[in-house]
Design a protein around this motif. Sequence first.
Motif, mmCIF file in Angstrom:
data_model
loop_
_atom_site.group_PDB
_atom_site.id
_atom_site.type_symbol
_atom_site.label_atom_id
_atom_site.label_comp_id
_atom_site.label_asym_id
_atom_site.label_seq_id
_atom_site.Cartn_x
_atom_site.Cartn_y
_atom_site.Cartn_z
ATOM 1 N N UNK A 176 -2.493 -3.952 5.304
ATOM 2 C CA UNK A 176 -3.012 -3.788 3.946
ATOM 3 C C UNK A 176 -4.409 -3.184 3.898
ATOM 4 N N UNK A 177 -5.024 -2.956 5.043
ATOM 5 C CA UNK A 177 -6.361 -2.367 5.057
ATOM 6 C C UNK A 177 -6.271 -0.843 4.960
ATOM 7 N N UNK A 178 -7.359 -0.238 4.594
ATOM 8 C CA UNK A 178 -7.507 1.226 4.549
ATOM 9 C C UNK A 178 -6.718 1.892 3.436
ATOM 10 N N UNK A 179 -6.137 1.128 2.499
ATOM 11 C CA UNK A 179 -5.434 1.771 1.388
ATOM 12 C C UNK A 179 -6.482 2.313 0.436
ATOM 13 N N UNK A 180 -6.551 3.608 0.337
ATOM 14 C CA UNK A 180 -7.587 4.269 -0.462
ATOM 15 C C UNK A 180 -6.945 5.164 -1.509
ATOM 16 N N UNK A 181 -7.636 5.368 -2.578
ATOM 17 C CA UNK A 181 -7.167 6.311 -3.603
ATOM 18 C C UNK A 181 -7.562 7.745 -3.256
#
Length: 129
Positions: free
Chosen positions: A81-86
């Motif tokens: 779930x880390x590093x999810x960026x727009x």
Amino acid sequence: MNKEKILEILKEHGLDTNNYIVISGASMVLLGIKETTSDIDIAVKKDYYNYLLKNYNCTFDKVNMYNNKVYFIDNIINFGIDYYSQNYTIVDGIKVQNPDEILKLKKILNRSKDKKDIKLIETFISSKV
């Protein structure tokens, strides 16, 4: 895996393209920064993370530096779930981490293999300016 193989594997697994972003080495391949990678790392939204755990053949990989669990789907697709960026680019209908975001991630991880990738990314970014 090259670009075509990555796209083929993602399509075969039927993942919802609205709920993940390809990150790290696989994103570098999809963007043409390097030729191949050994796995496909994706960042997912929290609800999709739970969906994947329930509906796919997942095996535990590790607890990452943010104390979150990371899993593999079929020993190929690594997700957390880390590093999810727009901040992403679309490549063949797939959300892909932008080069500047990959660079930030690689600098945070700072493993020996990341140092080579950092140079490739910096060269790629400077060639686009």
